[in-house]
Write a protein that holds these residues in place. Sequence first.
Motif, mmCIF file in Angstrom:
data_model
loop_
_atom_site.group_PDB
_atom_site.id
_atom_site.type_symbol
_atom_site.label_atom_id
_atom_site.label_comp_id
_atom_site.label_asym_id
_atom_site.label_seq_id
_atom_site.Cartn_x
_atom_site.Cartn_y
_atom_site.Cartn_z
ATOM 1 N N MET A 1 43.695 50.392 43.366
ATOM 2 C CA MET A 1 43.183 49.535 42.307
ATOM 3 C C MET A 1 43.997 48.246 42.244
ATOM 4 S SD MET A 1 42.167 51.862 39.113
ATOM 5 C CE MET A 1 41.260 53.348 39.343
ATOM 6 N N ARG A 2 43.293 47.177 42.003
ATOM 7 C CA ARG A 2 43.940 45.863 41.938
ATOM 8 C C ARG A 2 44.493 45.593 40.549
ATOM 9 N NH1 ARG A 2 38.845 43.281 44.559
ATOM 10 N NH2 ARG A 2 39.201 43.866 46.682
ATOM 11 N N ASP A 3 45.520 44.761 40.513
ATOM 12 C CA ASP A 3 46.089 44.320 39.238
ATOM 13 C C ASP A 3 45.325 43.071 38.797
ATOM 14 O OD1 ASP A 3 47.564 43.594 37.055
ATOM 15 O OD2 ASP A 3 49.358 43.059 38.181
ATOM 16 N N THR A 4 44.556 43.206 37.764
ATOM 17 C CA THR A 4 43.726 42.098 37.273
ATOM 18 C C THR A 4 44.314 41.464 36.019
ATOM 19 O OG1 THR A 4 42.363 43.658 36.029
ATOM 20 C CG2 THR A 4 41.601 43.062 38.245
ATOM 21 N N SER A 5 45.562 41.788 35.710
ATOM 22 C CA SER A 5 46.163 41.297 34.468
ATOM 23 C C SER A 5 46.238 39.771 34.414
ATOM 24 C CB SER A 5 47.548 41.912 34.246
ATOM 25 O OG SER A 5 48.410 41.593 35.317
ATOM 26 N N GLU A 6 46.421 39.116 35.543
ATOM 27 C CA GLU A 6 46.489 37.645 35.547
ATOM 28 C C GLU A 6 45.142 37.042 35.151
ATOM 29 O OE1 GLU A 6 48.009 33.949 38.369
ATOM 30 O OE2 GLU A 6 47.707 35.920 39.277
ATOM 31 N N LEU A 7 44.057 37.614 35.658
ATOM 32 C CA LEU A 7 42.725 37.132 35.292
ATOM 33 C C LEU A 7 42.460 37.380 33.810
ATOM 34 C CD1 LEU A 7 39.912 36.000 35.823
ATOM 35 C CD2 LEU A 7 39.239 38.275 36.664
ATOM 36 N N ILE A 8 42.760 38.568 33.348
ATOM 37 C CA ILE A 8 42.523 38.891 31.938
ATOM 38 C C ILE A 8 43.333 37.968 31.031
ATOM 39 C CG2 ILE A 8 42.860 40.667 30.169
ATOM 40 C CD1 ILE A 8 42.207 42.728 32.431
ATOM 41 N N ALA A 9 44.584 37.724 31.380
ATOM 42 C CA ALA A 9 45.431 36.848 30.565
ATOM 43 C C ALA A 9 44.886 35.425 30.538
ATOM 44 C CB ALA A 9 46.864 36.861 31.085
#
Length: 109
Positions: free
Chosen positions: A1-9
Amino acid sequence: MRDTSELIAAVERFADRLRAAPQSRLQRGAAAEGLALARELAVRAQRAEDPDREPRTMPDAGVFMVADQLAVAGNDLAEILRTAPAGSGEGELDEAVALVREAAERAGL
């Protein structure tokens, strides 16, 4: 699974700025930038989820709803990219983050 936290932030930051913006700024183009971005992110999410189906266009719900529309579209795309099989949609996450940052800059927020 990818880390999408940068997009969400990035999406949440832009959406929060839209929510805090005065009506005059929204009407001078910030809301239009937000809606255009929300529509683009929604199309990307739909294509990633079902490439054989024609994407639907997100409606214009007005300047006071665009922040919520952006948040929903951005979080939908983030979830789809997060759970996508490894190797699919390479670069899509970085592109989406760049789109959000560029739209926020154009909106002056």
